[in-house]
Design a protein around this motif. Structure first.
Motif, PDB file in Angstrom:
ATOM      1  N   SER A  12       0.837  -1.198   0.000  1.00  0.00           N
ATOM      2  CA  SER A  12       0.000   0.000   0.000  1.00  0.00           C
ATOM      3  C   SER A  12       0.871   1.247   0.000  1.00  0.00           C
ATOM      4  O   SER A  12       2.018   1.209   0.459  1.00  0.00           O
ATOM      5  CB  SER A  12      -0.910   0.012   1.232  1.00  0.00           C
ATOM      6  N   ALA A  13       0.295   2.330  -0.510  1.00  0.00           N
ATOM      7  CA  ALA A  13       0.982   3.626  -0.554  1.00  0.00           C
ATOM      8  C   ALA A  13       2.317   3.541  -1.294  1.00  0.00           C
ATOM      9  O   ALA A  13       3.178   4.388  -1.112  1.00  0.00           O
ATOM     10  CB  ALA A  13       1.189   4.185   0.855  1.00  0.00           C
ATOM     11  N   GLY A  14       2.497   2.483  -2.081  1.00  0.00           N
ATOM     12  CA  GLY A  14       3.708   2.331  -2.862  1.00  0.00           C
ATOM     13  C   GLY A  14       4.846   1.666  -2.131  1.00  0.00           C
ATOM     14  O   GLY A  14       5.691   1.013  -2.755  1.00  0.00           O
ATOM     15  N   ASN A  15       4.891   1.783  -0.800  1.00  0.00           N
ATOM     16  CA  ASN A  15       6.072   1.289  -0.076  1.00  0.00           C
ATOM     17  C   ASN A  15       5.760   0.653   1.279  1.00  0.00           C
ATOM     18  O   ASN A  15       6.669   0.362   2.051  1.00  0.00           O
ATOM     19  CB  ASN A  15       7.061   2.441   0.144  1.00  0.00           C
ATOM     20  N   VAL A  16       4.476   0.440   1.584  1.00  0.00           N
ATOM     21  CA  VAL A  16       4.107  -0.136   2.878  1.00  0.00           C
ATOM     22  C   VAL A  16       3.645  -1.579   2.687  1.00  0.00           C
ATOM     23  O   VAL A  16       2.673  -1.838   1.973  1.00  0.00           O
ATOM     24  CB  VAL A  16       2.996   0.675   3.568  1.00  0.00           C
ATOM     25  N   LEU A  17       4.355  -2.508   3.314  1.00  0.00           N
ATOM     26  CA  LEU A  17       3.954  -3.908   3.287  1.00  0.00           C
ATOM     27  C   LEU A  17       2.831  -4.069   4.305  1.00  0.00           C
ATOM     28  O   LEU A  17       3.053  -3.929   5.506  1.00  0.00           O
ATOM     29  CB  LEU A  17       5.120  -4.820   3.651  1.00  0.00           C
ATOM     30  N   GLN A  18       1.620  -4.331   3.823  1.00  0.00           N
ATOM     31  CA  GLN A  18       0.487  -4.484   4.726  1.00  0.00           C
ATOM     32  C   GLN A  18       0.321  -5.963   5.057  1.00  0.00           C
ATOM     33  O   GLN A  18       0.110  -6.788   4.168  1.00  0.00           O
ATOM     34  CB  GLN A  18      -0.803  -3.948   4.099  1.00  0.00           C
ATOM     35  N   LEU A  19       0.434  -6.284   6.324  1.00  0.00           N
ATOM     36  CA  LEU A  19       0.416  -7.671   6.776  1.00  0.00           C
ATOM     37  C   LEU A  19      -0.836  -7.920   7.611  1.00  0.00           C
ATOM     38  O   LEU A  19      -0.962  -7.433   8.745  1.00  0.00           O
ATOM     39  CB  LEU A  19       1.671  -7.967   7.603  1.00  0.00           C
ATOM     40  N   ALA A  20      -1.781  -8.676   7.037  1.00  0.00           N
ATOM     41  CA  ALA A  20      -3.057  -8.922   7.708  1.00  0.00           C
ATOM     42  C   ALA A  20      -3.456 -10.379   7.505  1.00  0.00           C
ATOM     43  O   ALA A  20      -4.214 -10.701   6.599  1.00  0.00           O
ATOM     44  CB  ALA A  20      -4.132  -7.986   7.151  1.00  0.00           C
ATOM     45  N   PRO A  21      -2.949 -11.287   8.345  1.00  0.00           N
ATOM     46  CA  PRO A  21      -3.259 -12.709   8.198  1.00  0.00           C
ATOM     47  C   PRO A  21      -4.634 -13.060   8.755  1.00  0.00           C
ATOM     48  O   PRO A  21      -5.290 -12.243   9.412  1.00  0.00           O
ATOM     49  CB  PRO A  21      -2.164 -13.377   9.033  1.00  0.00           C
ATOM     50  N   ALA A  22      -5.048 -14.271   8.493  1.00  0.00           N
ATOM     51  CA  ALA A  22      -6.257 -14.792   9.132  1.00  0.00           C
ATOM     52  C   ALA A  22      -6.091 -14.740  10.647  1.00  0.00           C
ATOM     53  O   ALA A  22      -4.998 -15.027  11.166  1.00  0.00           O
ATOM     54  CB  ALA A  22      -6.509 -16.231   8.678  1.00  0.00           C
ATOM     55  N   LEU A  23      -7.144 -14.395  11.358  1.00  0.00           N
ATOM     56  CA  LEU A  23      -7.055 -14.311  12.813  1.00  0.00           C
ATOM     57  C   LEU A  23      -6.928 -15.687  13.452  1.00  0.00           C
ATOM     58  O   LEU A  23      -6.544 -15.803  14.613  1.00  0.00           O
ATOM     59  CB  LEU A  23      -8.277 -13.585  13.386  1.00  0.00           C
ATOM     60  N   THR A  24      -7.216 -16.712  12.679  1.00  0.00           N
ATOM     61  CA  THR A  24      -7.111 -18.085  13.174  1.00  0.00           C
ATOM     62  C   THR A  24      -5.744 -18.707  12.887  1.00  0.00           C
ATOM     63  O   THR A  24      -5.527 -19.886  13.169  1.00  0.00           O
ATOM     64  CB  THR A  24      -8.197 -18.957  12.518  1.00  0.00           C
ATOM     65  N   ILE A  25      -4.829 -17.933  12.339  1.00  0.00           N
ATOM     66  CA  ILE A  25      -3.498 -18.438  11.988  1.00  0.00           C
ATOM     67  C   ILE A  25      -2.805 -19.002  13.235  1.00  0.00           C
ATOM     68  O   ILE A  25      -2.931 -18.462  14.343  1.00  0.00           O
ATOM     69  CB  ILE A  25      -2.652 -17.320  11.342  1.00  0.00           C
ATOM     70  N   SER A  26      -2.080 -20.093  13.068  1.00  0.00           N
ATOM     71  CA  SER A  26      -1.353 -20.666  14.202  1.00  0.00           C
ATOM     72  C   SER A  26      -0.077 -19.872  14.448  1.00  0.00           C
ATOM     73  O   SER A  26       0.423 -19.168  13.560  1.00  0.00           O
ATOM     74  CB  SER A  26      -1.007 -22.132  13.923  1.00  0.00           C
ATOM     75  N   ARG A  27       0.466 -19.996  15.653  1.00  0.00           N
ATOM     76  CA  ARG A  27       1.709 -19.295  15.974  1.00  0.00           C
ATOM     77  C   ARG A  27       2.855 -19.796  15.090  1.00  0.00           C
ATOM     78  O   ARG A  27       3.716 -19.015  14.669  1.00  0.00           O
ATOM     79  CB  ARG A  27       2.025 -19.506  17.458  1.00  0.00           C
ATOM     80  N   LYS A  28       2.855 -21.087  14.765  1.00  0.00           N
ATOM     81  CA  LYS A  28       3.875 -21.649  13.893  1.00  0.00           C
ATOM     82  C   LYS A  28       3.792 -21.047  12.492  1.00  0.00           C
ATOM     83  O   LYS A  28       4.810 -20.677  11.893  1.00  0.00           O
ATOM     84  CB  LYS A  28       3.724 -23.170  13.816  1.00  0.00           C
ATOM     85  N   GLU A  29       2.580 -20.910  11.974  1.00  0.00           N
ATOM     86  CA  GLU A  29       2.393 -20.306  10.646  1.00  0.00           C
ATOM     87  C   GLU A  29       2.799 -18.843  10.650  1.00  0.00           C
ATOM     88  O   GLU A  29       3.396 -18.341   9.691  1.00  0.00           O
ATOM     89  CB  GLU A  29       0.932 -20.450  10.217  1.00  0.00           C
ATOM     90  N   LEU A  30       2.506 -18.158  11.735  1.00  0.00           N
ATOM     91  CA  LEU A  30       2.864 -16.747  11.865  1.00  0.00           C
ATOM     92  C   LEU A  30       4.382 -16.579  11.828  1.00  0.00           C
ATOM     93  O   LEU A  30       4.913 -15.712  11.117  1.00  0.00           O
ATOM     94  CB  LEU A  30       2.289 -16.208  13.168  1.00  0.00           C
ATOM     95  N   LYS A  31       5.079 -17.423  12.568  1.00  0.00           N
ATOM     96  CA  LYS A  31       6.537 -17.339  12.601  1.00  0.00           C
ATOM     97  C   LYS A  31       7.147 -17.734  11.261  1.00  0.00           C
ATOM     98  O   LYS A  31       8.165 -17.178  10.839  1.00  0.00           O
ATOM     99  CB  LYS A  31       7.081 -18.218  13.724  1.00  0.00           C
ATOM    100  N   ASN A  32       6.523 -18.677  10.578  1.00  0.00           N
ATOM    101  CA  ASN A  32       6.980 -19.073   9.247  1.00  0.00           C
ATOM    102  C   ASN A  32       6.875 -17.898   8.279  1.00  0.00           C
ATOM    103  O   ASN A  32       7.783 -17.648   7.475  1.00  0.00           O
ATOM    104  CB  ASN A  32       6.143 -20.254   8.737  1.00  0.00           C
ATOM    105  N   ALA A  33       5.784 -17.164   8.362  1.00  0.00           N
ATOM    106  CA  ALA A  33       5.596 -15.997   7.496  1.00  0.00           C
ATOM    107  C   ALA A  33       6.657 -14.936   7.771  1.00  0.00           C
ATOM    108  O   ALA A  33       7.214 -14.331   6.838  1.00  0.00           O
ATOM    109  CB  ALA A  33       4.200 -15.425   7.704  1.00  0.00           C
TER     110      ALA A  33
END
Length: 456
Positions: free
Chosen positions: A422-443
């Protein structure tokens, strides 16, 4: 000639306010790297039959499935989806929601106007039960843009005034009335005259902008417009700006609410992408101890399966039975109501708000470690599971690292992480709220590797 080049450059930057990255060399290289024959064939047919538009054409890939925190292409490659069009509070294909909708399909599938149905009534009762004070009157509608339209019409009816204040760079939908109050240039190009009476002011950003992080200056500007115009009917804003993740202070929103009361202005809060737990609260305005006069909801309200939106307003504004504010065909859709009701139930049953509070701390810690590690990161801001990582060429000048942001995005896509710039230079990070902690750390690890690659 140099002046023309500068104008063209500025116009190009304006088109990137929503992350318009579909026509670049990097996108062409991505497309050239697709080798699956069926995927190439379907992408070609997609480009042939669908109307081309910015932000969605050409398509990145062809999806075959989506479950939990992942989307999956027809070749079997999975992406952790940190974009999800902000509909994936429950993740994708939540089993309880699929079951409930399947059951609803066996019974009432449509509710003709002037009739009601128990599912819609149960949804409205549930929604208003979790909102404060007299926010207990609901209108349902199929999408967020039309919810904005209803809110604007209601504000006119209540106040008898048509003028509206909104923020530059805001996004409130893609219909003509929504882009009239929105602040992103890419949506207004070629459109000619917009809805009259719109007064836009610079937003209360914390990292850059003409107020240089001084949100009191924004409040002064807001009151100046209220006072000078004298006939403002509504102030519409995203409680927390979703695209590039801007978090106004508590003091800002308390004072803005007070100004609306002082000048008789209806406060419309657009929480279409950010409600239902995205920021760690059911509604983002709860972080600020204020209430809107009209609340707009959508996107995740349908559980990532069914398109459903709504407005909620105060009981005392229920005084216009002689006009149609939201006369939509699917006004009390049994399927939409079931999706929305079940979504609210799942958020409560699975204690998702509590989970997001813990995930928020994980994200804060991990992303700030990346900021210390990479000079490319100028600013980190977020709450809950909504985060913005702003990339800059130089932390002192804050010059936007537009090219590098695109490089990081494609590097992440190659390794199974999808998000929006967004805005040309902002990485917007919005995962599923049900994401596991392991998946979050992998991302986060995928992002770390991409930043390392681009920085080097």
């Amino acid at each position: 000639m140099n002046q023309d080049k500068e104008v063209n450059k500025l116009q190009g930057q304006n088109k990137r306010t929503e992350g318009d990255i579909n026509g670049t060399v990097a996108r062409q290289e991505w497309a050239a790297g697709i080798t699956d024959i069926k995927t190439k064939k379907l992408l070609k047919k997609d480009a042939r039959y669908f109307f081309h538009q910015a932000l969605s054409t050409p398509c990145l890939d062809v999806l075959g499935d989506c479950k939990g925190a992942y989307i999956e292409n027809i070749s079997g490659k999975k992406y952790l989806d940190f974009h999800g069009n902000n509909v994936h509070q429950l993740g994708f294909s939540h089993p309880k929601l699929v079951q409930r909708l399947t059951e609803q399909l066996q019974g009432l599938t449509f509710s003709t106007r002037r009739y009601t149905n128990e599912t819609a009534i149960n949804f409205a009762e549930k929604l208003t039960s979790i909102l404060p004070s007299d926010l207990n009157r609901v209108l349902m509608t199929p999408n967020g843009s039309s919810a904005i339209g209803i809110a604007l019409k209601l504000a006119r009816a209540i106040t008898g005034k048509f003028k509206v204040v909104s923020f530059w760079d805001s996004f409130h939908g893609a219909s003509l009335d929504a882009i009239s109050v929105g602040g992103e240039a890419v949506f207004r190009e070629y459109m000619g005259p917009m809805m009259p009476g719109i007064e836009r002011i610079p937003p209360p950003v914390s990292y850059r902008g003409i107020f240089e992080g001084d949100q009191n200056k924004c409040l002064e500007h807001l009151e100046y417009v209220f006072a000078k115009e004298g006939d403002i009917g509504a102030f519409i804003a995203e409680t927390v700006r979703n695209t590039d993740v801007q978090l106004p202070s508590v003091e800002f929103w308390k004072d803005a609410r007070a100004l609306c009361d002082k000048y008789g202005v209806i406060l419309i809060l657009d929480e279409i992408p950010i409600a239902l737990g995205r920021t760690g609260k059911m509604f983002a305005f709860e972080h600020y101890d204020i209430e809107p006069d009209i609340l707009c909801l959508g996107k995740g309200l349908g559980g990532g399966i069914f398109p459903q939106a709504a407005i909620v307003t105060r009981d005392r504004y229920n005084q216009f039975p002689d006009i149609s504010l939201g006369h939509y065909t699917h006004e009390k859709s049994p399927l939409g109501a079931m999706a929305a009701l079940t979504t609210l139930e799942i958020i409560e049953e699975e204690k998702i708000l509590h989970k997001v509070a813990g995930d928020s701390l994980t994200m804060f810690t991990a992303i700030n470690i990346l900021k210390d590690k990479y000079g490319l990161i100028g600013d980190v801001r977020g709450r809950g599971l909504l985060w913005g990582v702003e990339l800059v060429k130089d932390r002192n000048t804050k010059e936007k690292a537009v090219h590098q942001a695109e490089q990081v995005m494609y590097e992440c896509l190659k390794n199974g992480l999808s998000f929006k710039v967004s805005a040309g230079n902002v990485l917007q990070l919005a995962p599923a709220l049900t994401i596991s902690r392991k998946e979050l750390k992998n991302a986060i690890q995928i992002l770390d590797n991409a930043l390392a690659s681009v920085s080097n």
